[in-house]
Every structure is written in structure tokens, then in C-alpha cells.
Design a protein around this motif. Structure first.
Motif, PDB file in Angstrom:
ATOM      1  N   GLY A 322       0.790  -1.217   0.000  1.00 63.00           N
ATOM      2  CA  GLY A 322       0.000   0.000   0.000  1.00 63.00           C
ATOM      3  C   GLY A 322       0.819   1.262   0.000  1.00 63.00           C
ATOM      4  N   GLU A 323       2.146   1.189   0.143  1.00 63.25           N
ATOM      5  CA  GLU A 323       2.983   2.372   0.176  1.00 63.25           C
ATOM      6  C   GLU A 323       4.043   2.364  -0.914  1.00 63.25           C
ATOM      7  N   ARG A 324       4.105   1.296  -1.666  1.00 64.21           N
ATOM      8  CA  ARG A 324       5.099   1.198  -2.726  1.00 64.21           C
ATOM      9  C   ARG A 324       4.458   1.546  -4.065  1.00 64.21           C
ATOM     10  N   MET A 325       5.287   2.093  -4.947  1.00 64.62           N
ATOM     11  CA  MET A 325       4.769   2.532  -6.236  1.00 64.62           C
ATOM     12  C   MET A 325       5.873   2.435  -7.278  1.00 64.62           C
ATOM     13  N   ALA A 326       5.496   2.111  -8.504  1.00 66.61           N
ATOM     14  CA  ALA A 326       6.430   2.221  -9.620  1.00 66.61           C
ATOM     15  C   ALA A 326       6.516   3.704  -9.970  1.00 66.61           C
ATOM     16  N   TRP A 327       7.612   4.339  -9.559  1.00 63.89           N
ATOM     17  CA  TRP A 327       7.685   5.806  -9.615  1.00 63.89           C
ATOM     18  C   TRP A 327       8.663   6.337 -10.657  1.00 63.89           C
ATOM     19  N   MET A 328       9.365   5.456 -11.345  1.00 63.77           N
ATOM     20  CA  MET A 328      10.289   5.918 -12.386  1.00 63.77           C
ATOM     21  C   MET A 328      10.353   4.896 -13.504  1.00 63.77           C
ATOM     22  N   LEU A 329      10.360   5.401 -14.744  1.00 58.51           N
ATOM     23  CA  LEU A 329      10.484   4.574 -15.942  1.00 58.51           C
ATOM     24  C   LEU A 329      11.470   5.265 -16.873  1.00 58.51           C
ATOM     25  N   PHE A 330      12.370   4.516 -17.468  1.00 59.98           N
ATOM     26  CA  PHE A 330      13.338   5.142 -18.361  1.00 59.98           C
ATOM     27  C   PHE A 330      13.853   4.127 -19.385  1.00 59.98           C
ATOM     28  N   ARG A 331      14.270   4.653 -20.506  1.00 63.10           N
ATOM     29  CA  ARG A 331      15.008   3.823 -21.457  1.00 63.10           C
ATOM     30  C   ARG A 331      16.493   4.025 -21.184  1.00 63.10           C
ATOM     31  N   TYR A 332      17.283   3.033 -21.482  1.00 57.44           N
ATOM     32  CA  TYR A 332      18.716   3.146 -21.297  1.00 57.44           C
ATOM     33  C   TYR A 332      19.416   2.395 -22.418  1.00 57.44           C
ATOM     34  N   GLY A 333      20.635   2.818 -22.711  1.00 58.41           N
ATOM     35  CA  GLY A 333      21.379   2.154 -23.765  1.00 58.41           C
ATOM     36  C   GLY A 333      22.535   3.003 -24.250  1.00 58.41           C
ATOM     37  N   HIS A 334      23.021   2.656 -25.433  1.00 60.92           N
ATOM     38  CA  HIS A 334      24.192   3.318 -26.013  1.00 60.92           C
ATOM     39  C   HIS A 334      23.723   4.222 -27.160  1.00 60.92           C
ATOM     40  N   SER A 335      24.261   5.441 -27.183  1.00 61.15           N
ATOM     41  CA  SER A 335      23.912   6.378 -28.249  1.00 61.15           C
ATOM     42  C   SER A 335      25.095   7.290 -28.511  1.00 61.15           C
ATOM     43  N   ALA A 336      24.981   8.075 -29.573  1.00 62.09           N
ATOM     44  CA  ALA A 336      25.951   9.146 -29.780  1.00 62.09           C
ATOM     45  C   ALA A 336      25.796  10.158 -28.649  1.00 62.09           C
ATOM     46  N   GLU A 337      26.841  10.948 -28.416  1.00 61.09           N
ATOM     47  CA  GLU A 337      26.787  11.917 -27.326  1.00 61.09           C
ATOM     48  C   GLU A 337      25.697  12.952 -27.586  1.00 61.09           C
ATOM     49  N   PRO A 338      24.779  13.127 -26.647  1.00 61.97           N
ATOM     50  CA  PRO A 338      23.692  14.081 -26.856  1.00 61.97           C
ATOM     51  C   PRO A 338      24.118  15.498 -26.503  1.00 61.97           C
ATOM     52  N   PRO A 339      23.382  16.505 -26.975  1.00 58.05           N
ATOM     53  CA  PRO A 339      23.679  17.888 -26.581  1.00 58.05           C
ATOM     54  C   PRO A 339      23.383  18.085 -25.100  1.00 58.05           C
ATOM     55  N   ARG A 340      24.126  18.995 -24.485  1.00 60.19           N
ATOM     56  CA  ARG A 340      23.931  19.276 -23.065  1.00 60.19           C
ATOM     57  C   ARG A 340      22.927  20.408 -22.897  1.00 60.19           C
ATOM     58  N   ALA A 341      21.956  20.190 -21.998  1.00 54.42           N
ATOM     59  CA  ALA A 341      20.986  21.238 -21.691  1.00 54.42           C
ATOM     60  C   ALA A 341      21.671  22.349 -20.892  1.00 54.42           C
ATOM     61  N   LEU A 342      21.284  23.577 -21.151  1.00 51.34           N
ATOM     62  CA  LEU A 342      21.889  24.723 -20.475  1.00 51.34           C
ATOM     63  C   LEU A 342      21.393  24.828 -19.033  1.00 51.34           C
ATOM     64  N   ARG A 343      22.167  25.496 -18.210  1.00 52.01           N
ATOM     65  CA  ARG A 343      21.801  25.747 -16.815  1.00 52.01           C
ATOM     66  C   ARG A 343      21.895  27.244 -16.518  1.00 52.01           C
ATOM     67  N   ARG A 344      21.049  27.697 -15.619  1.00 57.54           N
ATOM     68  CA  ARG A 344      21.109  29.088 -15.177  1.00 57.54           C
ATOM     69  C   ARG A 344      22.405  29.345 -14.419  1.00 57.54           C
ATOM     70  N   GLU A 345      22.776  30.599 -14.325  1.00 59.29           N
ATOM     71  CA  GLU A 345      23.971  30.968 -13.578  1.00 59.29           C
ATOM     72  C   GLU A 345      23.745  30.737 -12.088  1.00 59.29           C
ATOM     73  N   LEU A 346      24.835  30.487 -11.367  1.00 55.96           N
ATOM     74  CA  LEU A 346      24.734  30.268  -9.931  1.00 55.96           C
ATOM     75  C   LEU A 346      24.094  31.451  -9.223  1.00 55.96           C
ATOM     76  N   SER A 347      24.357  32.638  -9.688  1.00 56.40           N
ATOM     77  CA  SER A 347      23.794  33.829  -9.040  1.00 56.40           C
ATOM     78  C   SER A 347      22.273  33.808  -9.006  1.00 56.40           C
ATOM     79  N   GLU A 348      21.647  33.108  -9.959  1.00 51.97           N
ATOM     80  CA  GLU A 348      20.190  33.031 -10.010  1.00 51.97           C
ATOM     81  C   GLU A 348      19.636  31.968  -9.067  1.00 51.97           C
ATOM     82  N   MET A 349      20.517  31.164  -8.492  1.00 56.23           N
ATOM     83  CA  MET A 349      20.094  30.068  -7.624  1.00 56.23           C
ATOM     84  C   MET A 349      20.417  30.333  -6.161  1.00 56.23           C
ATOM     85  N   LEU A 350      20.909  31.529  -5.856  1.00 57.82           N
ATOM     86  CA  LEU A 350      21.262  31.878  -4.480  1.00 57.82           C
ATOM     87  C   LEU A 350      20.302  32.908  -3.927  1.00 57.82           C
ATOM     88  N   LEU A 351      19.983  32.779  -2.645  1.00 62.90           N
ATOM     89  CA  LEU A 351      19.148  33.750  -1.953  1.00 62.90           C
ATOM     90  C   LEU A 351      19.919  34.313  -0.775  1.00 62.90           C
TER      91      LEU A 351
END
Length: 361
Positions: A322-351
Motif C-alpha cells: 500500500g505504500e510502494r509505487m512504480a515511480w520511475m520509468l526510463f530507457r537506457y542504452g548506447h547512443s551518440a553523445e547528446p547535446p547538453r541542456a543549459l543551466r542558469r547561472e549560480l547567481s540566479e540560484m542563491l538567496l
């Protein structure tokens, strides 16, 4: 120029911002308290409240962030202890940032495993590219299973062609189903970046480049969602979308405790550990998150994979607690190197202590 955070925080937080997040929304922000302690907060404006599991996966994201921070800290001689609140996120709250808890740094010995994990973290990325029809080493799957089991979770996987194809079709239909949901459709549009210029401007979201789809076509098709159901245009769009799913040979999923906010946080930590284990072996991942957050798709997936309604593998232990769940599904394998998603600057993540980024003053 504002004073940088004290202690090792500047270089640790700068590297940890490469953590993966749903829709590349990057919702975790940090308030440094002193040289050894920091507070983690969730930016509610970067959450995904339209999703059926928007709140739990916000906390999964917090767990991914904590594990990312621990991963980048260990090779520098620091361990990370987290004390997070066992409270769910409230997307209706008046506050912009919701406290998640605190993390503390303590000195620790540097190990070769820590250095290998950091190298994997730096290489890690989501691959939506076509996968090669090359099986993954069973030893890698055994390591993933051991990581999951150590935290009370189960790692399930399949290379059965019929089942893989069936679940890939479920993932495909999930997109079309979600586009019919007005709230989810609006949320997807808000995070789409259909040009390199748009992606560079925000450094977040789902860019056409990482989705491997032509930007103008992606934007037009997503804004005019009725096209997906048209007799001629619909099949063409579906075929273009499915082109990136070529070569999917194996799928994996995680089942485990998923009832409380701290369960969700721990799930996020487990997932990143497994992701790094795959990365160390040169294997890419692509999470099928919407299959989990869409109730109809989740039911179809668990039925296809032989997982009962609460998430326990029916072949493994017969019944759910009653408390367990299938909470993640993914494909996995070998591929060409994918493009990297951009990230915000650290200054935008600090308070600062007033709840604004020091650079905004």
C-alpha cells in the motif's frame, strides 16, 4: 559586487547546478547560512503543479539535488548531511520560495569512488538520441539493482521486444493525451524553447536542440495541438516524434516507498546514484516521466510490466504493502553523445536572508 558565499560553497554549488530536473526547470535555490551550513528552498514558480504528481516529483527533484551536491562535495573532502522537512510542497502558498530543509558539510576522506562519481556527474546527460541495438552489460544492471535494493527499492528491467515496443507506444500516446489537458498543455508551452536564442536567454526549459526536433515545427505543433489528431498531419508529426525512439532495446523502472515527502526525496537520491552507475559504464538514460505522472499511462505501464496498482512487482513478491509505487520509468542504452541542456547561472540560484538573490540588489 556582492560578497561570495563563505567556505567551499561557491565551487560546490556552482558544480551542483548541473543536476537534472523535470522540464529542466531548475527549481532548487540555496541560502548559505555559514561556511558549513545552507538552507535549501523550492522555487514554486518553477514547479509543475499541473502534473498529477507535481508535488511528489518536486520533492524527488530536491533529492536529486541533495545527491548531486553530495557527489560534487565528496571528491573535495566534504560529506553532506541533509535534514529535510517531511512536508509536502504547497503550490498555493503565498511565499515565492518554500523551505525544504538544511544541508551541512563535514570533513571526510577522499576516495577513488568519490572521484569516479564526480567524473560521471560531469559526463551525465539525458540522451534522446536514437539508441544503438547493443545490449547493456548485465553487470551494470546488477549494480543498479544493488543500489536500488540498498535503499529499499526494486530495479526492474526488460529487453523483451514485445514489451519494450508496447511501453514505448504508451510513452508516445502519453504526449498526445497530455496535450489534450489544458493545464498540462499550457505548462509544456511555458517550458518550450524553440530556438537556440530562446534557450540561451533563459538557460532552462526544454530546448528544441536537446529534444532533437526542428524548432519551428516543434513550436507550431505544440501551439496547434489539434494537428496531432488530423488525418494527414497527425501521423507525420507522430513519425517525426518517434524517430528519436529508434533502437530502444531495453527499459528500466524503479519501484519502492513513495508515500511521504521524505520517501520522495530518498527516491530522488536513489535515482541519481543509479544514473551515475549507468554513466560510469558509458550508458545513457532518458526518463519517461510523463508516463508516471499521467494516471492513464501509469496504469497501462504497470499492467504491461506486471506491476500491481500500488507498485509492487507481482512476480517478485505477490502483493503490495500500500505504500510502494512504480515511480520511475526510463530507457537506457548506447547512443551518440547528446547535446547538453543549459543551466542558469549560480547567481540566479542563491538567496540572501531577505529572500532575494544578492545580485538583484
Amino acid at each position: 559586487m556582492p560578497t561570495p558565499p563563505p567556505g567551499p560553497w561557491p565551487y560546490l554549488l556552482d558544480e551542483a547546478r548541473a543536476y537534472p530536473s523535470p522540464h529542466n526547470s531548475q527549481p532548487i535555490v540555496v541560502r548559505v547560512l555559514d561556511a558549513g551550513r545552507a538552507e535549501l528552498l523550492y522555487d514554486l514558480e518553477r514547479g509543475l503543479p499541473a502534473e498529477n504528481f507535481g508535488i511528489p516529483f518536486g520533492q524527488v527533484c530536491a533529492g536529486v539535488y541533495v545527491e548531486s551536491l553530495a557527489t560534487v562535495a565528496a571528491p573535495h573532502g566534504w560529506s553532506v548531511t541533509a535534514e529535510l522537512r517531511d512536508e509536502g510542497l504547497d503550490f498555493d502558498a503565498d511565499a515565492h520560495h518554500q523551505p525544504l530543509g538544511t544541508v551541512e558539510l563535514t570533513r571526510t576522506a577522499i576516495t577513488p569512488q568519490a572521484q569516479a562519481d564526480l567524473a560521471a556527474f560531469r559526463r551525465r546527460r539525458t540522451s534522446r538520441r536514437p539508441y544503438r541495438s547493443l545490449p547493456v552489460d548485465p553487470a551494470v544492471l546488477a549494480e543498479a539493482g544493488a543500489i536500488a535494493a540498498a535503499a529499499g527499492h526494486d530495479f526492474g528491467h526488460t529487453d523483451r521486444r514485445e514489451l519494450v515496443d508496447r511501453i514505448v507506444r504508451i510513452n508516445q500516446e502519453t504526449l498526445f493525451d497530455d496535450l489534450r489537458n489544458d493545464a498540462v498543455h499550457a505548462e509544456i508551452l511555458a517550458w518550450l524553447r524553440t530556438s537556440d536564442r530562446a534557450a540561451e536567454a533563459t538557460r532552462d526549459g526544454l530546448s528544441a536542440r536537446t529534444l532533437l526536433l526542428p524548432g519551428p515545427l516543434l513550436g507550431f505543433a505544440m501551439r496547434h495541438r489539434g494537428m496531432w489528431d488530423l488525418p494527414l498531419a497527425g501521423p507525420l508529426l507522430r513519425r517525426i516524434y518517434l524517430n528519436t525512439m529508434r533502437g530502444v532495446r531495453e527499459l528500466g523502472w524503479l519501484t519502492g516507498p513513495f508515500a511521504s515527502p521524505l520517501d520522495h526525496v530518498e527516491a530522488g537520491r536513489v535515482f541519481l546514484r543509479i544514473w551515475l552507475a549507468f554513466t560510469r559504464a558509458g550508458v545513457y538514460l532518458h526518463p519517461f516521466g510523463t508516463v508516471i505522472t499521467n494516471p492513464r499511462s501509469h496504469a497501462a505501464f504497470t499492467d504491461a510490466a506486471g506491476i500491481d496498482a500500488q507498485g509492487a512487482d507481482t512476480e517478485a513478491d505477490g502483493e503490495a504493502d500500500g505504500e510502494r509505487m512504480a515511480w520511475m520509468l526510463f530507457r537506457y542504452g548506447h547512443s551518440a553523445e547528446p547535446p547538453r541542456a543549459l543551466r542558469r547561472e549560480l547567481s540566479e540560484m542563491l538567496l540572501d536572508r531577505d529572500g532575494v538573490t544578492p545580485w538583484d540588489r
